[in-house]
Design an enzyme around this catalytic site. Structure first.
Site, PDB file in Angstrom:
ATOM      1  N   THR A  80     156.580  74.163  32.992  1.00  0.00           N
ATOM      2  CA  THR A  80     156.497  74.802  34.306  1.00  0.00           C
ATOM      3  C   THR A  80     155.277  75.702  34.351  1.00  0.00           C
ATOM      4  OG1 THR A  80     158.895  74.715  34.628  1.00  0.00           O
ATOM      5  CG2 THR A  80     157.669  76.346  35.923  1.00  0.00           C
ATOM      6  N   SER A 128     166.738  73.943  31.067  1.00  0.00           N
ATOM      7  CA  SER A 128     165.797  75.049  31.235  1.00  0.00           C
ATOM      8  C   SER A 128     165.670  75.886  29.965  1.00  0.00           C
ATOM      9  CB  SER A 128     166.270  75.947  32.382  1.00  0.00           C
ATOM     10  OG  SER A 128     165.530  77.145  32.447  1.00  0.00           O
ATOM     11  N   ARG A 150     160.593  80.177  45.399  1.00  0.00           N
ATOM     12  CA  ARG A 150     160.989  81.389  44.675  1.00  0.00           C
ATOM     13  C   ARG A 150     159.805  82.137  44.067  1.00  0.00           C
ATOM     14  NH1 ARG A 150     166.261  81.641  43.045  1.00  0.00           N
ATOM     15  NH2 ARG A 150     165.818  82.274  40.895  1.00  0.00           N
ATOM     16  N   TYR A 196     171.557  84.002  43.623  1.00  0.00           N
ATOM     17  CA  TYR A 196     170.486  83.652  42.684  1.00  0.00           C
ATOM     18  C   TYR A 196     169.979  82.240  42.971  1.00  0.00           C
ATOM     19  CZ  TYR A 196     168.309  82.196  38.271  1.00  0.00           C
ATOM     20  OH  TYR A 196     167.448  81.690  37.330  1.00  0.00           O
ATOM     21  N   ARG A 222     162.426  88.500  44.254  1.00  0.00           N
ATOM     22  CA  ARG A 222     163.512  87.935  45.059  1.00  0.00           C
ATOM     23  C   ARG A 222     164.437  89.074  45.454  1.00  0.00           C
ATOM     24  NH1 ARG A 222     163.466  83.837  40.069  1.00  0.00           N
ATOM     25  NH2 ARG A 222     161.362  83.089  40.504  1.00  0.00           N
ATOM     26  N   TYR A 263     158.928  77.225  29.467  1.00  0.00           N
ATOM     27  CA  TYR A 263     158.103  78.294  30.030  1.00  0.00           C
ATOM     28  C   TYR A 263     157.155  78.739  28.925  1.00  0.00           C
ATOM     29  CZ  TYR A 263     161.054  78.942  34.166  1.00  0.00           C
ATOM     30  OH  TYR A 263     161.722  78.775  35.355  1.00  0.00           O
ATOM     31  N   GLN A 294     162.677  71.744  29.435  1.00  0.00           N
ATOM     32  CA  GLN A 294     161.655  72.452  30.197  1.00  0.00           C
ATOM     33  C   GLN A 294     161.190  73.686  29.440  1.00  0.00           C
ATOM     34  OE1 GLN A 294     162.604  75.622  31.821  1.00  0.00           O
ATOM     35  NE2 GLN A 294     160.504  76.015  32.498  1.00  0.00           N
ATOM     36  N   HIS A 316     158.392  75.914  43.177  1.00  0.00           N
ATOM     37  CA  HIS A 316     159.489  76.627  42.520  1.00  0.00           C
ATOM     38  C   HIS A 316     160.621  76.913  43.511  1.00  0.00           C
ATOM     39  CE1 HIS A 316     159.912  78.361  38.400  1.00  0.00           C
ATOM     40  NE2 HIS A 316     160.969  78.923  38.947  1.00  0.00           N
ATOM     41  N   LYS A 349     155.063  70.713  35.934  1.00  0.00           N
ATOM     42  CA  LYS A 349     155.795  71.075  37.145  1.00  0.00           C
ATOM     43  C   LYS A 349     155.176  72.326  37.773  1.00  0.00           C
ATOM     44  CE  LYS A 349     160.584  71.963  38.638  1.00  0.00           C
ATOM     45  NZ  LYS A 349     160.425  73.320  39.208  1.00  0.00           N
TER      46      LYS A 349
END
Length: 398
Positions: A156, A107, A278, A25, A165, A130, A128, A275, A251
């Site tokens: 972000t 996060s 990613r 990961y 991924r 989202y 952070q 990122h 970011k």
């Protein structure tokens, strides 16, 4: 106890100690992983200019990031699922960063919650965000960050949809981990990790108890996957800035045009980031994108960079290209998976020592003295923006 001399030592140790699904990961990118590899290759292609006979007896790596005094211009980047590398990993990382004197960023999709970090630290940390479709939930996260005394909000921008991924899909990467025969065998080979995992949190701490649809891990995971918002716009950022009212960092900037827009909103810093390779595979390395962004915004906003930073020399190269600061994500996760809190402390010591030695051998005593003149220029007096590099295979292991 193994002798740890560099971040690569920590990576190799983490690979031995962390189950494959959770190690992969961290140590992976999207699709072909070309951008992931390019981030490190780009740093390696830049060379420092050695200088001699300059008094560098009294050096300092100290600097500031958005007005905050730091031991070196490095912040720990927001990293999802840090608590699955080592039990309660976000708490351990925040404590190590506080003791060392650099910022820690929690996060949204952390295992430990905002409140957990606040209970175990004394210095303000960063949070952070989202941006979710559920704007009410965004508001609640911002209010919780305020209540916890967070000193900066990091938004972000480059996860409006999830990049694919391949390793995560093949490993069945879930929280908690899916109990397949392969995973069970892997866990059994990592008894230290299993023993620690039993005593730590094993769900998304910032989300459990705060969303609709139940607190089960599966329900939360599905909710998160459905909530990344492709409608995110600069108007949303302006509203978040007003609602937050404090230091704001954006970011995920990779273009000069986006950097100029961000600067016009009056944010405090932007992070040149892809990122960690990613998201958009095939995007440029952050080192490639950095100089044009620095030139585009000038002194209007602090410009930082992440992606591929594995040493103090990488930090110096980023500063030489005009960055005011750097963020480290994978280096932090390798350190955490390898040795927990002690690993994070060791990683920070390594970066500072490498930065200090590189400054000395480049004839530099202060962070403010670092510039493009510190990069070696092959047969040219033109300031370096990027040196040609060889194949991706020449990149250091990420």
């Amino acid at each position: 106890m193994p002798i740890i001399t560099c971040v690569e030592d920590l990576r190799l140790l983490a690979k031995k100690r962390v189950p494959k699904a959770f190690y992969d990961y961290v140590d992976s990118g999207s699709y072909s992983e070309s951008t992931y590899r390019e981030n490190s290759a780009a740093f390696q292609s830049l060379k420092l200019q050695q200088r001699v006979a300059i008094n560098v007896d009294h050096r300092s790596t100290a600097s500031t990031l958005i007005g905050q005094t730091v031991t070196m211009p490095v912040a720990i980047a927001p990293t999802g699922l840090a608590g699955m590398q080592w039990a309660n990993g976000e708490i351990l990382g925040a404590r190590a960063a506080e003791r060392f004197g650099v910022p820690f960023t929690l996060s949204t999709v952390s295992i430990c919650s905002i409140e957990d970090i606040a209970r175990h630290t004394t210095a303000p940390f960063w949070f952070q965000l989202y941006v979710m479709r559920d704007r009410g939930f965004n508001t609640s996260l911002i209010e919780r960050a305020k209540a916890a005394g967070c000193s900066a909000l990091v938004v972000t921008l480059d996860l409006q949809i999830n990049g694919q991924r391949h390793k995560d899909i093949k490993n069945g990467m879930t929280v908690p981990p899916r109990l397949t025969p392969a995973n069970l065998l892997d866990f059994a080979s990592k008894p230290g990790w299993m023993w620690r995992a039993m005593s730590g949190a094993r769900t998304f701490g910032n989300l459990a108890g705060h969303i609709k649809g139940g607190d089960g891990v599966i329900a939360i995971s599905k909710w998160v996957a459905s909530q990344f918002d492709p409608t995110l716009s600069w108007d949303d950022i302006a509203k978040i800035k007003q609602q937050w009212g404090g230091k704001l960092i954006l970011k995920g900037i990779l273009s000069a045009e986006d950097a100029r827009i961000a600067a016009s909103l009056g944010v405090d810093a932007i992070v040149v980031s892809n990122h960690g390779g990613r998201q958009l595979d095939g995007a440029p390395s952050t080192v490639d994108a950095l100089p044009a962004i620095v030139d585009a915004v000038g002194d209007k906003v602090e410009v930082w960079v992440d992606g591929g930073i594995r040493s103090g020399q990488d930090v110096m190269k980023a500063l030489a290209l005009g960055a005011k600061g750097t963020m480290v994500g994978r280096a932090f996760m390798y350190a955490l998976g390898a040795m927990g809190e002690a690993g994070v402390a060791r990683m920070l010591q390594i970066l500072q020592s490498e930065l200090d030695v590189s400054m000395a051998l480049s004839g530099v005593s202060r962070i403010s003295q670092i510039g493009r003149h510190n990069l070696f220029q092959r047969g040219s007096n033109t300031p370096v923006t990027r040196m040609a590099h060889t194949s991706f295979e020449a990149a250091i292991p990420a």
